[in-house]
Design a protein around this motif. Structure first.
Motif, short mmCIF file in Angstrom:
data_model
loop_
_atom_site.label_atom_id
_atom_site.label_comp_id
_atom_site.label_asym_id
_atom_site.label_seq_id
_atom_site.Cartn_x
_atom_site.Cartn_y
_atom_site.Cartn_z
N GLN A 116 0.84 -1.20 0.00
CA GLN A 116 0.00 0.00 0.00
C GLN A 116 0.88 1.25 0.00
O GLN A 116 2.00 1.24 0.49
CB GLN A 116 -0.93 0.02 1.21
CG GLN A 116 -0.23 -0.04 2.55
CD GLN A 116 -1.19 -0.15 3.70
OE1 GLN A 116 -2.40 -0.20 3.50
NE2 GLN A 116 -0.69 -0.19 4.92
N LYS A 117 0.32 2.29 -0.55
CA LYS A 117 1.02 3.56 -0.65
C LYS A 117 0.99 4.28 0.69
O LYS A 117 -0.01 4.27 1.39
CB LYS A 117 0.35 4.44 -1.73
CG LYS A 117 1.02 5.77 -1.98
CD LYS A 117 2.33 5.62 -2.70
CE LYS A 117 2.92 6.97 -3.09
NZ LYS A 117 4.24 6.83 -3.74
N GLN A 118 2.12 4.89 1.05
CA GLN A 118 2.18 5.70 2.26
C GLN A 118 1.73 7.11 1.91
O GLN A 118 2.42 7.83 1.20
CB GLN A 118 3.60 5.71 2.83
CG GLN A 118 4.11 4.35 3.27
CD GLN A 118 5.56 4.40 3.72
OE1 GLN A 118 6.20 5.44 3.64
NE2 GLN A 118 6.07 3.27 4.19
N LEU A 119 0.56 7.47 2.39
CA LEU A 119 -0.01 8.77 2.06
C LEU A 119 0.62 9.85 2.91
O LEU A 119 0.68 9.74 4.14
CB LEU A 119 -1.53 8.75 2.27
CG LEU A 119 -2.28 7.69 1.46
CD1 LEU A 119 -3.76 7.75 1.77
CD2 LEU A 119 -2.04 7.92 -0.03
N GLY A 120 1.10 10.89 2.29
CA GLY A 120 1.65 12.04 3.00
C GLY A 120 2.91 11.76 3.77
O GLY A 120 3.21 12.44 4.74
N ASN A 121 3.69 10.74 3.37
CA ASN A 121 4.90 10.39 4.10
C ASN A 121 6.08 11.22 3.61
O ASN A 121 6.35 11.30 2.42
CB ASN A 121 5.21 8.90 3.94
CG ASN A 121 6.53 8.52 4.56
OD1 ASN A 121 6.77 8.80 5.73
ND2 ASN A 121 7.39 7.91 3.78
N ASP A 130 -7.73 10.76 -7.57
CA ASP A 130 -8.19 12.13 -7.70
C ASP A 130 -8.00 12.82 -6.36
O ASP A 130 -8.70 12.53 -5.38
CB ASP A 130 -9.67 12.14 -8.12
CG ASP A 130 -10.12 13.54 -8.53
OD1 ASP A 130 -9.44 14.52 -8.14
OD2 ASP A 130 -11.14 13.65 -9.23
N GLN A 131 -7.02 13.70 -6.29
CA GLN A 131 -6.68 14.33 -5.02
C GLN A 131 -7.84 15.18 -4.49
O GLN A 131 -8.03 15.28 -3.28
CB GLN A 131 -5.43 15.20 -5.19
CG GLN A 131 -4.18 14.42 -5.52
CD GLN A 131 -3.79 13.44 -4.42
OE1 GLN A 131 -4.03 13.71 -3.23
NE2 GLN A 131 -3.20 12.32 -4.80
N SER A 132 -8.61 15.79 -5.37
CA SER A 132 -9.75 16.58 -4.91
C SER A 132 -10.78 15.71 -4.20
O SER A 132 -11.33 16.09 -3.16
CB SER A 132 -10.39 17.32 -6.09
OG SER A 132 -10.86 16.38 -7.05
N VAL A 133 -11.03 14.52 -4.76
CA VAL A 133 -11.97 13.60 -4.12
C VAL A 133 -11.40 13.11 -2.80
O VAL A 133 -12.12 12.98 -1.79
CB VAL A 133 -12.27 12.41 -5.06
CG1 VAL A 133 -13.15 11.38 -4.37
CG2 VAL A 133 -12.93 12.91 -6.33
N LEU A 134 -10.08 12.84 -2.77
CA LEU A 134 -9.44 12.38 -1.54
C LEU A 134 -9.54 13.44 -0.45
O LEU A 134 -9.83 13.13 0.71
CB LEU A 134 -7.98 12.03 -1.83
CG LEU A 134 -7.17 11.48 -0.65
CD1 LEU A 134 -7.77 10.21 -0.12
CD2 LEU A 134 -5.72 11.26 -1.06
N GLU A 135 -9.30 14.69 -0.80
CA GLU A 135 -9.41 15.77 0.19
C GLU A 135 -10.84 15.93 0.68
O GLU A 135 -11.08 16.14 1.88
CB GLU A 135 -8.90 17.08 -0.43
CG GLU A 135 -7.40 17.07 -0.74
CD GLU A 135 -6.96 18.34 -1.44
OE1 GLU A 135 -7.83 19.21 -1.67
OE2 GLU A 135 -5.76 18.46 -1.76
N ALA A 136 -11.80 15.81 -0.24
CA ALA A 136 -13.21 15.92 0.17
C ALA A 136 -13.59 14.79 1.12
O ALA A 136 -14.29 15.00 2.13
CB ALA A 136 -14.11 15.92 -1.06
N ASP A 137 -13.13 13.58 0.83
CA ASP A 137 -13.42 12.46 1.72
C ASP A 137 -12.73 12.62 3.07
O ASP A 137 -13.28 12.22 4.11
CB ASP A 137 -12.98 11.15 1.07
CG ASP A 137 -13.86 10.76 -0.09
OD1 ASP A 137 -15.00 11.29 -0.17
OD2 ASP A 137 -13.44 9.94 -0.93
N SER A 138 -11.53 13.20 3.07
CA SER A 138 -10.84 13.44 4.33
C SER A 138 -11.61 14.43 5.20
O SER A 138 -11.72 14.26 6.42
CB SER A 138 -9.43 13.97 4.06
OG SER A 138 -8.66 13.04 3.32
#
Length: 624
Positions: free
Chosen positions: A150-155, A252-260
């Motif tokens: 898995q990808k490390q998000l924001g690492n 999609d970073q915009s979708v990821l930010e919205a979900d966050s």
């Protein structure tokens, strides 16, 4: 000189002619010199046919001067007349041997052949890692298998050994060391207790492993001198690595930010509801029970907040470099209820002025009321979770919360689709009045009486007659298009015949009278096939008997009249039992298939008017 001239003349001719002249030469030349030149000729012919034209340079021409100048070979790659036999075969006085292709081609070919494919990780790989998050000094060397990448998000940190973070985390399943370089899967219970291990991909070294069936384990290469595991590389090739699903769409970073944002809002909402529920519960406990009970309830409620905090910590670190840290620390939440009970026990001991306990278990001092208050307070966090689910369920117009609401929503959607499909397909589906049942029920006799009394109200599909349409019958039989063939093998029923009969009933209907009803007299096997056909709307009637004893009586009557033959080596009882077993299986189908809306008991063979009347009443539902 004369023999050399013969050799040159034959070499300039075709291959077949050269071989013929060679034989002539051998027959005329008897000397040792002739034999030597013959061997030389054979060698030249062999190299000329088997080697590329550019493999060898041609000898220099014979010259009487001492000059070292050379002359290029003829363009047709034939041997030149003037041989310089003083140079070895395939070499000239100036250039020597030249291998096929240029040096640049050889260098490019060598570079291409020695270039290795990048070593990318994938699920199922065996890797070496260390038990102290990559510490090589004191850590135990372990072998594991990659289960997930898995990808490390924001690492933006670094790995444990200072190599720098790879940006990827791997979930590893530890393998059991069974000795001699063999590693096997742990037993299911022990594997469950060990769980999974998370490492940065940079801390995992790929290892070659091959399964050995006799050992039921994987063999890993071990260095004989040091006893250490031989790895394929210290690290995977991470440059250019795009993950296990490299062909998947980019995030999609915009979708990821919205979900966050939604996730953080949901967390705050749950904590807010939990605080409100805990405060209200504490006030109610103080008013209805006692201040001490309210305090214990509040302690359990505080433990529930800590439980939620550690749970959110685990969730927040998923997919980051702190995944292992978050999972390990979050396990503390399971000890929250025990901590509350230990606090209550210490509180009781202090109130007892430090008297020695009468038992070795400190929790025995907790009363039932105190235990109940602590546990109810701890479970307070479940209430806001339920409220959030109910709120979301009502927003989605569902009745039940959580998975139950989702299941109901999907069920309602499927019902709507099924209803719309049924309404749209009802006009095109062929209505069939299906009359079926097990053997020995007199079903066919009832159908014949119904058709006779109906006076044109009922129709049956047209059967294909082998006597009248032999070619068509044989073709349909070869294609296996018959739904059923009668015992005489003369008549056969097809799906097209049923649809054609239904079409004819539609043409004959008018506004003043109801259209004819298509009736199919089917045994259980035919009923099974009809239930699987598309485009048919079945209205089923099941003809049966009241008891097994009545079936046995009917089977006995069939044996008496010769309708049922007793096979050789069988008795009347064995034949009856075998037939009853078949009937029972047919009855099981009639009960479980769900296509029969009516059941008629035909116990009285002498008076079937009642059963025929019931059939006629059931037929009225076909055109509704």
């Amino acid at each position: 000189i004369r023999n050399c001239q013969l050799i040159r003349s034959h070499a300039s001719s075709s291959s077949i002619r050269s071989r013929t002249s060679m034989i002539s030469l051998f027959s005329t030349t008897k000397s040792f010199q002739g034999i030597s030149l013959l061997l030389l000729f054979c060698t030249l012919e062999f190299l000329k046919q088997r080697c590329p034209s550019s493999a060898f340079t041609f000898p220099t021409p014979l010259s009487t001067s001492t000059s070292t100048s050379t002359r290029a070979p003829p363009p047709d790659n034939r041997w030149h007349r003037d041989y310089d036999l003083t140079w070895p075969l395939g070499m000239s006085s100036s250039s020597g041997y030249t291998p096929p292709g240029s040096s640049e081609d050889r260098q490019t070919s060598t570079t291409t052949s020695t270039q290795k494919a990048p070593l990318y990780p994938k699920a199922g790989d065996f890797v070496r890692y260390y038990d102290l998050d990559g510490g090589k000094a004191d850590g135990q060397v372990l072998i594991g298998r990659i289960r997930f990448i898995q990808k490390q998000l924001g690492n933006k940190g670094s790995s444990n050994d200072g190599k720098g973070s790879s940006g990827w985390s791997v979930e590893l399943s530890e393998m059991e060391d069974v000795g001699d370089g063999y590693y096997a899967e742990y037993a299911s219970r022990k594997r469950f207790m060990k769980g999974s291990t998370y490492r940065d991909l940079a801390d995992a070294s790929p290892v070659s492993a091959s399964f050995v069936r006799s050992e039921d384990a994987y063999k890993v290469p071990i260095a004989k001198a040091t006893g250490q595991i031989i790895v394929r590389a210290e690290q995977y090739d991470l440059e250019g690595y795009e993950g296990p699903f490299s062909e998947a769409l980019e995030i999609d970073q915009s979708v990821l930010e919205a979900d966050s944002i939604k996730y953080n809002d949901l967390k705050k909402q749950i904590f807010r509801y939990a605080v409100i529920a805990g405060v209200v519960g504490t006030i109610l406990a103080d008013l209805t029970r006692s201040t001490e009970t309210a305090a214990i309830y509040f302690a359990g409620f505080a433990a529930s907040l800590l439980y939620l905090f550690f749970l959110s910590l685990k969730t927040d670190t998923i997919g980051t470099a702190e995944t292992a840290f978050g999972q390990n620390v979050s396990n503390v939440r399971f000890g929250m209820p025990v901590i509350v009970l230990l606090g209550v026990a210490l509180y009781n001991n202090i109130n007892n002025q430090g008297l020695a306990m009468t038992t070795d278990n400190i929790l025995d001092s907790v009363s039932g009321e105190q235990f109940g208050a602590a546990m109810i307070g701890f479970l307070t966090y479940r209430l806001p979770l339920l409220l959030v689910q109910i709120e979301g369920a009502f927003k989605d117009h569902a009745i039940l919360p959580g998975s139950a609401g989702l299941a109901m929503k999907l069920a309602l959607q499927s019902d709507e689709v099924a209803l719309s499909g049924a309404l749209s397909g009802a006009e095109t589906a062929t209505a069939v009045f299906l009359i079926s049942g097990p053997q020995a029920t007199g079903r066919s006799e009832l159908v014949q009486k119904l058709l006779k009394q109906g006076e044109g109200q009922f129709v049956t599909p047209t059967l294909v007659d082998r006597m009248n349409d032999g070619a068509i019958f044989d073709r349909l039989e070869q294609r296996d298009e018959f739904l059923t063939v009668d015992p005489t093998k003369r008549y056969g029923l097809t799906k097209q015949a049923i649809i054609a009969a239904a079409a004819n009933t539609g043409k004959n209907k008018d506004e003043s009278s109801s259209p004819p009803i298509l009736v199919v007299d089917a045994d259980v096997e035919l009923a099974k096939k009809l239930s699987k056909l598309s485009g048919l709307r079945l209205v089923g009637v099941w003809i049966g008997l009241g008891s097994v004893a009545e079936f046995e009586k009917r089977v006995g009557a069939m044996i008496d009249v010769g309708e049922l033959i007793i096979s050789e080596g069988e008795t009347r009882e064995s034949t009856t039992r075998s037939k009853i077993r078949e009937i029972v299986k047919e009855i099981e189908f009639g009960i479980s298939c769900g296509i029969f809306e009516f059941t008629i008991i035909n116990d009285d063979l002498e008076n079937t008017d009642k059963a025929v009347k019931q059939l006629s009443d059931a037929a009225k539902y076909v055109n509704i």
